[in-house]
Design a protein around this motif. Structure first.
Motif, PDB file in Angstrom:
ATOM      1  N   GLU A  81     -13.931 -11.448 -24.839  1.00 23.10           N
ATOM      2  CA  GLU A  81     -12.937 -12.397 -24.310  1.00 23.10           C
ATOM      3  C   GLU A  81     -11.756 -12.485 -25.270  1.00 23.10           C
ATOM      4  O   GLU A  81     -10.595 -12.512 -24.858  1.00 23.10           O
ATOM      5  N   ASN A  84      -9.663  -9.378 -24.855  1.00 29.08           N
ATOM      6  CA  ASN A  84      -8.830  -9.434 -23.655  1.00 29.08           C
ATOM      7  C   ASN A  84      -7.659 -10.399 -23.833  1.00 29.08           C
ATOM      8  O   ASN A  84      -6.538 -10.117 -23.373  1.00 29.08           O
ATOM      9  N   LYS A  97       0.289  -2.667 -25.320  1.00 27.15           N
ATOM     10  CA  LYS A  97      -1.093  -2.922 -24.936  1.00 27.15           C
ATOM     11  C   LYS A  97      -2.074  -2.107 -25.780  1.00 27.15           C
ATOM     12  O   LYS A  97      -3.112  -2.618 -26.222  1.00 27.15           O
ATOM     13  N   ARG A 138     -15.720  -6.103 -18.940  1.00 23.55           N
ATOM     14  CA  ARG A 138     -14.706  -6.750 -19.778  1.00 23.55           C
ATOM     15  C   ARG A 138     -14.068  -5.753 -20.742  1.00 23.55           C
ATOM     16  O   ARG A 138     -12.898  -5.908 -21.110  1.00 23.55           O
ATOM     17  N   ASP A 141     -11.640  -3.977 -18.715  1.00 20.94           N
ATOM     18  CA  ASP A 141     -10.501  -4.878 -18.497  1.00 20.94           C
ATOM     19  C   ASP A 141      -9.490  -4.802 -19.637  1.00 20.94           C
ATOM     20  O   ASP A 141      -8.277  -4.859 -19.421  1.00 20.94           O
ATOM     21  N   ALA A 142     -10.035  -4.669 -20.857  1.00 25.35           N
ATOM     22  CA  ALA A 142      -9.141  -4.684 -22.010  1.00 25.35           C
ATOM     23  C   ALA A 142      -8.301  -3.409 -22.093  1.00 25.35           C
ATOM     24  O   ALA A 142      -7.259  -3.378 -22.744  1.00 25.35           O
TER      25      ALA A 142
END
Lengths: 216, 216, 216, 216
Positions: A81, A84, A97, A138, A141-142
């Motif tokens: 988390e 992200n 990014k 996740r 997602d990152a």
DNA sequence: CATGAATGAGAGTTCATTCAT
DNA sequence: GATGAATGAACTCTCATTCAT
């Protein structure tokens, strides 16, 4: 009497409160685990020690987690988390990014350790798929923002996916070598090598974007 | 007369034979350690288990190795010899040497594990520098041919060193992701990604060679 | 109404009972340790053996004691309590108190061994000061009545302290020689020698008391 | 030929020489044991360590000693010789001889340890009587001069024997307390207490001598 | 929910001693 | 006489986990 009617409501409210309290205490355990792990590493972070720091007896942790692995899975969840969040906060674009991803792990090597705890030495580890899948998601997602930025630069979806996977591998390799001191062996430095890789990646992919923009 | 001369010779021969036998037995222990480790991983490969498989009592191993770490250092040493042999046997040139390195670990993932035994989770490990240094040297040796090939292509020494370090990191990252199943997550395959990386590397470096050859 | 009040009381009672049970079990372990130690001596009294006799697995003892040393410290603590009780029960006066001390160890040679566990061969041992200090205090306590009796006989505090230390040394020496069979070597017997020493001590110190009494 | 006649003689000479060499090597081992023991104490002085320092493998020591105990018995034997030498060199008289005994052990605490190695904790130890008896004899020898001096002062043989035994016990007790730090507990010092004891002993015994001398 | 005790397995290491060579 | 290897037993201690209370 009203009490007989109110009971279920009261019970329900109490149940909610209790669940909230439980979650809070679970978080306290997790916090203790985090601190323990960050201080002592994976070796020193035994269940006993975590429990001790959380102010519990070892057995008590099993009210919140089914096993030591689950504790670590939860820690890893929190770590992802944070990852992200760091990526989300980074500037748009491939450079922004991708760098955010790299920097997160470069600056928080314990989070990298955590990521590797799933493997023993390097074998896949005993996380049940039920735990493993959302963690994988996740992680993906990152990396998604970087992939999207590549697509925005004009790369095909396939190519972007391949490029992002290679980037991920490169980052992991660099960090691993850096973290284990192997990179010093070659008199190199991970951040500079990452920058080089990124520059080459952008050189390979940006032209198409520029061409597209020129046509417009 | 001759007997007085022969005695020392006989003693010497006996000494040699004994030393050879000792080395052989040490190798048998090492083989047992290898098998144990390949089957059970680093966790399961306790001294007890290794001894059991080698047909020894635990204490007997201490005739050959001073500690468990030393057993693993010896295993890693052998692994690196195999790696160097594979690289030496490969065709000349960047592609040949780099691919040999990559393929060795792709085809022998346990050797990769072994390489990572030096780290706990990912921290540097308690190998004494005396054990660690020659191992590091052999690892460097295995990458030297690739670096030399890059230099032969016209790259400056610095650039070749950086390029080879990046290549090493990339290989490690790819294999790690592959070995831990993380690469499937991205629907990619490590060999293809390696080929892509290699092609780009050659594209970046070969031109100068070609140009040089053209001038000649 | 009463239930809300009784709960804590019940909890408290349960806590007390549990603590009592815990202490009881700890005592059982200690008893097993005592028996083991008395039968096999300090060498033979390993944690394994103690656990076996107590009906436990070795690890279980660590619920009650942090280390083997702590087990022995506890045993010694109990021994010193018995010693103090014996001295307290003895008749007043130098002869009564000193003889009680001597007799306790003469009749319970294992308690003497226990007292010497603190030393290796004869070196001070790894008992933490936290464990060692109260034990030392209890030893001093057992000699205090004799010292007080000497003071009551008219001796100055300093002289009484020196006299009691010498007495202690003499007792230890006699018992050690007796216990190790060295005293037989000289065709003597410890009790008779102790009696002699005591008589001389009283002869040296009593006169002043008598003189004082005469003046009164 | 003369050689056939000379052989036995040569053999005999060789045998003698070999035996001498053997004794010499045994002494070297013993020296190594001494150093090891003085440096590391009884705990650290394993057969392995002694062998290592003597330049042997553990097994080799069994050519010279039947067991570890025998090594220590030999060490103790040498220690007792030194003790007797110290006593012999001391001035005549009770004070001279007794002080020499006391001082020897006060100044060489490791020799005291050695003396106590015969006992475990405090139990008689597995020395065979064959080894034990001459050691005991040498210990008695070291006390004989004191006893003789007491007799010379006019004490009856019995009384002198009892007195010397008590003296021995007192010395042992004082040194034990001193060596284990227990004497500090009482804010006393072993040498002063010994002096006191000696003075009292002389006071008890000297008068008869003086009286005798007066009559003469 | 939490405790405290216990399990059972096992960790790496050390030791005195033995014995074929 | 000496080696080097091996035994076999033991050592203290740690671990994740379980479970009655």
């Amino acid at each position: 009497m009203s009490t007989t009617l109110k009971r279920p409501v009261a019970d329900h409210a109490r149940g909610q409160r209790q669940r909230a309290v439980a979650e809070l205490r679970r978080d306290l355990v997790l916090q203790a685990a985090q601190v323990t792990f960050f201080e002592l590493g994976l070796e020193g972070a035994s269940l006993r020690e975590i429990a001790r720091r959380a102010g519990y007896t070892p057995g008590a942790l099993y009210s919140y987690f089914a096993s030591k692995e689950e504790v670590y899975a939860a820690l890893l969840g929190q770590s992802l988390e944070r990852l992200n969040a760091a990526v989300a906060a980074a500037p748009e674009g491939v450079r922004g990014k991708a760098s955010a991803f790299f920097d997160f792990y470069r600056e928080n090597p314990r989070d990298l350790d955590l990521g590797f705890y799933l493997f023993h030495g390097m074998q896949p580890r005993g996380l049940t798929p039920a735990l493993n899948q959302p963690l994988n998601a996740r992680l993906r997602d990152a990396l998604a923002p970087t992939r999207d930025a590549l697509v925005a630069e004009g790369l095909a979806a396939d190519a972007a996916q391949a490029e992002v996977t290679a980037l991920f591998a490169h980052i992991v390799g660099l960090l691993l070598l850096s973290h284990t001191g192997r990179i010093r062996m070659f008199r190199q430095e991970s951040a500079a090598l990452f920058e080089r890789y990124l520059a080459q990646l952008l050189a390979r992919t940006a032209p198409s974007a520029r061409r597209r923009k020129a046509r417009a």
